[in-house]
Design a protein around this motif. Sequence first.
Motif, PDB file in Angstrom:
ATOM      1  N   GLU A 299       8.266  21.361  47.632  1.00 34.31           N
ATOM      2  CA  GLU A 299       9.668  21.622  47.286  1.00 34.31           C
ATOM      3  C   GLU A 299      10.075  20.868  46.027  1.00 34.31           C
TER       4      GLU A 299
ATOM      5  N   GLU B 252      12.281  25.815  33.688  1.00 33.64           N
ATOM      6  CA  GLU B 252      12.602  27.184  33.285  1.00 33.64           C
ATOM      7  C   GLU B 252      14.008  27.283  32.760  1.00 33.64           C
ATOM      8  N   VAL B 253      14.946  26.585  33.368  1.00 32.27           N
ATOM      9  CA  VAL B 253      16.349  26.618  32.937  1.00 32.27           C
ATOM     10  C   VAL B 253      16.493  26.004  31.558  1.00 32.27           C
TER      11      VAL B 253
ATOM     12  N   ARG C  74       8.599  22.687  43.081  1.00 31.37           N
ATOM     13  CA  ARG C  74       9.368  23.920  42.798  1.00 31.37           C
ATOM     14  C   ARG C  74      10.673  23.605  42.084  1.00 31.37           C
ATOM     15  N   ALA C  75      11.354  22.560  42.525  1.00 32.52           N
ATOM     16  CA  ALA C  75      12.614  22.166  41.889  1.00 32.52           C
ATOM     17  C   ALA C  75      12.388  21.750  40.442  1.00 32.52           C
ATOM     18  N   GLN C  76      11.313  21.027  40.201  1.00 35.95           N
ATOM     19  CA  GLN C  76      11.005  20.601  38.834  1.00 35.95           C
ATOM     20  C   GLN C  76      10.659  21.810  37.974  1.00 35.95           C
ATOM     21  N   ALA C  77       9.897  22.759  38.515  1.00 36.91           N
ATOM     22  CA  ALA C  77       9.524  23.957  37.763  1.00 36.91           C
ATOM     23  C   ALA C  77      10.767  24.777  37.423  1.00 36.91           C
ATOM     24  N   ALA C  78      11.714  24.886  38.351  1.00 33.30           N
ATOM     25  CA  ALA C  78      12.946  25.623  38.100  1.00 33.30           C
ATOM     26  C   ALA C  78      13.766  24.937  37.004  1.00 33.30           C
TER      27      ALA C  78
END
Length: 50
Positions: free
Chosen positions: A36, A46-47, A39-43
């Motif tokens: 998790e 992307e932002v 995933r948060a770091q990857a999002a």
Amino acid sequence: AELYEAIDQLRAAGAKILSVAQVRATLEEFFMHLVEADRAQAAAVEVSGK
């Protein structure tokens, strides 16, 4: 040290402590936490467009 400080603060506030127990995550819980966080770091990447 943080645990003892928290217990002292609770006692000072009038709390009655019946027991204290260490809670350990299972291997699965630890793995899911890592997934998790990844995933948060990857999002966030992307932002930001990087």
